[in-house]
Design a protein around this motif. Structure first.
Motif, mmCIF file in Angstrom:
data_model
loop_
_atom_site.group_PDB
_atom_site.id
_atom_site.type_symbol
_atom_site.label_atom_id
_atom_site.label_comp_id
_atom_site.label_asym_id
_atom_site.label_seq_id
_atom_site.Cartn_x
_atom_site.Cartn_y
_atom_site.Cartn_z
ATOM 1 N N PRO A 278 0.794 -1.235 0.000
ATOM 2 C CA PRO A 278 0.000 0.000 0.000
ATOM 3 C C PRO A 278 0.821 1.277 0.000
ATOM 4 O O PRO A 278 0.471 2.247 -0.670
ATOM 5 C CB PRO A 278 -0.845 -0.124 1.280
ATOM 6 N N THR A 279 1.941 1.279 0.726
ATOM 7 C CA THR A 279 2.719 2.519 0.805
ATOM 8 C C THR A 279 3.382 2.866 -0.524
ATOM 9 O O THR A 279 3.705 4.025 -0.774
ATOM 10 C CB THR A 279 3.812 2.410 1.886
ATOM 11 N N ILE A 280 3.587 1.858 -1.380
ATOM 12 C CA ILE A 280 4.216 2.099 -2.684
ATOM 13 C C ILE A 280 3.174 2.235 -3.782
ATOM 14 O O ILE A 280 3.247 3.115 -4.636
ATOM 15 C CB ILE A 280 5.204 0.951 -3.020
ATOM 16 N N ALA A 281 2.163 1.370 -3.754
ATOM 17 C CA ALA A 281 1.171 1.334 -4.834
ATOM 18 C C ALA A 281 0.110 2.421 -4.707
ATOM 19 O O ALA A 281 -0.638 2.659 -5.654
ATOM 20 C CB ALA A 281 0.493 -0.038 -4.877
ATOM 21 N N LEU A 282 0.058 3.079 -3.540
ATOM 22 C CA LEU A 282 -0.960 4.113 -3.353
ATOM 23 C C LEU A 282 -0.566 5.360 -4.138
ATOM 24 O O LEU A 282 -0.108 6.361 -3.595
ATOM 25 C CB LEU A 282 -1.131 4.427 -1.867
ATOM 26 N N ASP A 283 -0.761 5.249 -5.435
ATOM 27 C CA ASP A 283 -0.380 6.283 -6.394
ATOM 28 C C ASP A 283 -1.665 6.812 -7.035
ATOM 29 O O ASP A 283 -2.568 6.039 -7.365
ATOM 30 C CB ASP A 283 0.538 5.653 -7.449
ATOM 31 N N GLU A 284 -1.761 8.136 -7.179
ATOM 32 C CA GLU A 284 -3.023 8.714 -7.651
ATOM 33 C C GLU A 284 -3.397 8.225 -9.049
ATOM 34 O O GLU A 284 -4.567 7.973 -9.336
ATOM 35 C CB GLU A 284 -2.938 10.242 -7.595
ATOM 36 N N THR A 285 -2.426 8.069 -9.933
ATOM 37 C CA THR A 285 -2.715 7.572 -11.284
ATOM 38 C C THR A 285 -3.263 6.156 -11.220
ATOM 39 O O THR A 285 -4.240 5.815 -11.901
ATOM 40 C CB THR A 285 -1.443 7.601 -12.155
ATOM 41 N N LEU A 286 -2.642 5.318 -10.375
ATOM 42 C CA LEU A 286 -3.099 3.935 -10.244
ATOM 43 C C LEU A 286 -4.529 3.895 -9.703
ATOM 44 O O LEU A 286 -5.371 3.127 -10.192
ATOM 45 C CB LEU A 286 -2.145 3.164 -9.327
ATOM 46 N N VAL A 287 -4.825 4.726 -8.712
ATOM 47 C CA VAL A 287 -6.169 4.739 -8.112
ATOM 48 C C VAL A 287 -7.202 5.245 -9.119
ATOM 49 O O VAL A 287 -8.319 4.710 -9.204
ATOM 50 C CB VAL A 287 -6.180 5.593 -6.822
ATOM 51 N N ILE A 288 -6.841 6.267 -9.895
ATOM 52 C CA ILE A 288 -7.753 6.771 -10.933
ATOM 53 C C ILE A 288 -8.080 5.658 -11.931
ATOM 54 O O ILE A 288 -9.241 5.459 -12.317
ATOM 55 C CB ILE A 288 -7.134 7.982 -11.663
ATOM 56 N N ASN A 289 -7.053 4.908 -12.346
ATOM 57 C CA ASN A 289 -7.273 3.810 -13.297
ATOM 58 C C ASN A 289 -8.157 2.719 -12.702
ATOM 59 O O ASN A 289 -9.040 2.184 -13.368
ATOM 60 C CB ASN A 289 -5.936 3.225 -13.740
ATOM 61 N N LEU A 290 -7.918 2.381 -11.435
ATOM 62 C CA LEU A 290 -8.734 1.362 -10.777
ATOM 63 C C LEU A 290 -10.196 1.801 -10.696
ATOM 64 O O LEU A 290 -11.105 1.011 -10.980
ATOM 65 C CB LEU A 290 -8.185 1.084 -9.372
ATOM 66 N N CYS A 291 -10.421 3.062 -10.363
ATOM 67 C CA CYS A 291 -11.804 3.566 -10.273
ATOM 68 C C CYS A 291 -12.473 3.573 -11.647
ATOM 69 O O CYS A 291 -13.682 3.294 -11.757
ATOM 70 C CB CYS A 291 -11.816 4.964 -9.659
ATOM 71 N N SER A 292 -11.732 3.881 -12.688
ATOM 72 C CA SER A 292 -12.281 3.832 -14.046
ATOM 73 C C SER A 292 -12.687 2.401 -14.404
ATOM 74 O O SER A 292 -13.720 2.175 -15.051
ATOM 75 C CB SER A 292 -11.253 4.345 -15.061
#
Length: 365
Positions: free
Chosen positions: A316-330
């Motif tokens: 979580p501390t590494i993967a918690l990236d805004e681009t990654l989260v935006i893609n997951l939500c899409s």
């Protein structure tokens, strides 16, 4: 790109003191808070230290000011950060030189100003919407760095030369990013080629050249740049490109290959390259994110979501990236009717684990 640490400056008197707390009042605590993304706590700690008059030496004040400016910037309080940094005189003032205080800093000379403060000073106008002023400051910072490199080279200070060359690369990457944002491709190419022509062979920089060539449609040129990076990997000596580990270097090569496949819409081959990266390093967030996107393009939404969810669960501390989260939500929006509820669950989890500067609005709840 992340800002450098407020204490990442060879001019800092680290060699003179036994510990971080000798360098500045409770500096170890500040560094710990910064590593955890506890930026609000840093602002509170700086305010308390100032109110209780705990900062006694000139560099104490400068380091605490640097951490405060960094924390305010991370919290997107850019106007407050700018006001704080404007309390300083000219960075080249004698007030900020060790030799001005020989009793406090015997046998030391040079500037006390951390490099991070110079960097944030350049960056703030861009954050405040003053693009030209920000670019002007970045080019002045680049000039300052190159003067330092010449100075260190003339004095045969090879270790310091390496540090300043990495800073040159860092600032150039920032400039390239800003010019790319405005599609000023020719300026980006000029900046990179200038370094490469001076035998500054950084594989990350040559890869970035390939990425830009891709964006302007020069596919063959990009392939040539990526092949050059692979050759650099195969021919490097033991101490060459020491800032990249063997795994990081090999993953860079695989990601470059994957990008060529992506442009050609060969998503299966791109996935294969990204999987090689992940097998070597399960924290390679770029490979994880791009593998998920490729699976989505292959209409395998279920697996693409699993890739990103598992990354957030494992690291979580590494993967918690805004681009990654935006893609997951899409992907949630494409895959599920009740995506709002799923995104709300994700958002609640983020609030509990994310650092203070993470923008939770990227979940679009």
């Amino acid at each position: 790109m992340d800002e450098p640490s407020p204490t990442s400056d060879p001019a800092s008197p680290t060699n003179q003191f036994g510990s971080l707390n000798d360098l500045a009042h409770e500096l170890a605590s500040l560094e710990d808070l910064a590593s955890r993304g506890s930026w609000r706590s840093i602002v509170d700690k700086v305010s308390r230290a100032r109110s209780l008059n705990l900062l006694t030496r000139p560099h104490d004040h400068l380091i605490y000011l640097s951490y405060n400016v960094l924390a305010l910037s991370k919290l997107r309080r850019f106007a407050d950060a700018s006001n704080e940094i404007n309390t300083l005189d000219d960075f080249n003032s004698h007030y900020y030189k060790y030799e001005t205080y020989p009793q406090l800093y015997p046998n030391r000379s040079g500037s006390m100003i951390p490099f991070s403060l110079r960097f944030i000073h350049a960056q703030l106008p861009l954050k405040l919407g003053n693009r030209q002023e920000g670019l002007d400051r970045f080019y002045l910072l680049l000039k300052f760095i190159r003067e330092k490199i010449k100075e260190k080279e003339s004095n045969n200070l090879h270790d310091s030369v390496g540090i300043w060359k990495r800073r040159e690369n860092f600032v150039l990457n920032c400039l390239i990013g800003h010019h790319l944002g405005d599609k000023e491709f020719s300026l980006c190419l000029d900046l990179i080629k200038d370094l490469i022509n001076r035998d500054y062979l950084d594989p990350v920089l040559v890869s970035k050249l390939g990425h830009i060539q891709m964006q302007i449609g020069d596919i063959e040129g990009a392939k040539g740049s990526f092949n050059r990076v692979e050759t650099m990997l195969n021919e490097r000596k033991n101490d060459e490109y020491s800032f990249l580990s063997e795994v990081q270097f090999r993953n860079l090569v695989n990601r470059n290959k994957a990008l060529v496949y992506l442009v050609g819409k060969d998503y299966v081959s791109a996935v294969r390259e990204y999987e090689e990266c992940i097998e070597r390093d399960h924290t390679d967030v770029v490979a994880l994110n791009n593998k998920a996107l490729c699976l989505m393009y292959l209409r395998d939404l279920s697996d693409s979501i699993k890739v990103l969810e598992k990354a957030l669960e494992r690291i979580p501390t590494i993967a918690l990236d805004e681009t990654l989260v935006i893609n997951l939500c899409s992907m949630y929006e494409l895959a599920y009717v009740n995506h709002s509820e799923i995104k709300r669950t994700l958002n609640n989890w983020i609030i509990h684990v994310a650092p203070d500067d993470f923008d939770a609005s990227c979940t679009r709840v």
